[in-house]
Design an enzyme around this catalytic site. Sequence first.
Site, PDB file in Angstrom:
ATOM      1  CG  HIS A 191      -1.746   1.062   1.187  1.00 28.03           C
ATOM      2  ND1 HIS A 191      -1.787   2.237   1.940  1.00 28.03           N
ATOM      3  CD2 HIS A 191      -3.277   1.127   1.306  1.00 28.03           C
ATOM      4  CE1 HIS A 191      -2.465   3.106   1.401  1.00 28.03           C
ATOM      5  NE2 HIS A 191      -3.547   2.310   0.806  1.00 28.03           N
ATOM      6  CD  GLU A 233      -6.021   1.616  -4.050  1.00 25.96           C
ATOM      7  OE1 GLU A 233      -7.352   2.068  -3.110  1.00 25.96           O
ATOM      8  OE2 GLU A 233      -5.253   1.358  -3.438  1.00 25.96           O
ATOM      9  CD  GLN A 272     -10.119   0.141  -1.667  1.00 25.41           C
ATOM     10  OE1 GLN A 272     -10.609   0.177  -0.506  1.00 25.41           O
ATOM     11  NE2 GLN A 272      -9.851   1.052  -2.452  1.00 25.41           N
ATOM     12  CE  LYS A 324     -12.594   4.308  -2.666  1.00 23.46           C
ATOM     13  NZ  LYS A 324     -12.696   5.613  -2.841  1.00 23.46           N
TER      14      LYS A 324
END
Length: 413
Positions: A194, A273, A329, A331
């Site tokens: 990340h 990302e 993604q 969420k």
Amino acid sequence: MKIVDVICTPGLTGFYFDDQRAIKKGAGHDGFTYTGDTVTEGFTQVRQKGESISVMFILEDGQVSHGDCAAVQYSGAGGRDPLFLAQDFIPVIEKEIAPKLIGREITSFKAMAEEFDKMTVNGNRLHTAIRYGISQAILDAVAKTQKLTMAEVIRNEYNPGAELLPVAVFAQSGDDRYDNVDKMIIKEADVLPHALINHVEDKLGAKGEKLLEYVKWLRDRIIKLRVREDYAPIFHIDVYGTIGAAFDVNIKAMADYIQTLAEAANPFHLRIEGPMDVEDRQKQMEAMRDLRAELDGRGLSVELVADEWCNTVQDVKFFTDNKAGHMVQIKTPDLGGVNNIADAIMYCKANGMGAYCGGTCNETNRSAEVTTNIGIACGAKQVLAKPGMGVDEGMMIVKNEMNRVLALAGRRK
């Protein structure tokens, strides 16, 4: 099986609520907290404790099913629902929702979850966090009634006939992007780290040089520390739009830079990302679509992950339909009812988009367990190790739940 009572208790989350607008306006640091005035309505501090509500259904045979209402770290920002404080929302659940649940016969998950996900009070939909927690408790109640795992319930309703298999677990480092990587390597995270690259000058570098050096370090660190030579985690780095900021959202320039990152990561696979944030849903989709086309045209071993401006089921479908990235993604707290997570994952899979069952560091152990079940049931490409930013706790919660579910379902098979 009927629900005979609904009980709510306040709880803590695995991280904090942060006033994103105040931080963007230059809130100062003081150790782990921030200084300065709040900007977003509801905040009393720029960083304050994350709160949740546990919703427990007492079933007529004495069993208890439960789910946790929780919201993302940056609540009240980016079009999201307001700050989620337990004292404000427990009365809403007790007054408006509990009477509609008590005495109800438990039927299928999908029908019950969709009903409460669409419920309105005075013409307004319930806060996403409430829909999130209530639907978790419904799923648990159906699972207990049917004497199955939550994954089996979701599989049977959304993905019938599919085999339940392990899903890659993605660990996130927060700002401690060096020591936390060592933890991830020792515990053999499937996807990492990340890295929280959210500032051009401090973390990316004006020309991307700082992130490039970090990717090289990451590659070398894994090769040095791994016990098994075949341990080859995927690199997944969230750059919070900083590549677009550094390269003026120029598609060719961004692609050139990402190509250098992919080459530096070799022999490991790279995902980026949120490469840019153009602060508009349509324009964000177009930028992600065009950058994906450019990277694919070069035949690069790199994937783009959509994050900014992709918050709801409708957004997930919009980005998927337009091939705006290689992965989305999902969420989880922002989608409201967890039924929407299953819908989103299945739509991505049916239309050639990678489904990342994500969420936020600001969730709870319970919401992490429930969404892990959904990720397994629907065959997500990866699930987030959550909550928190300490690596160990999130990996333990998610990985252990996954192993338990697969063992139990496997025994029945």
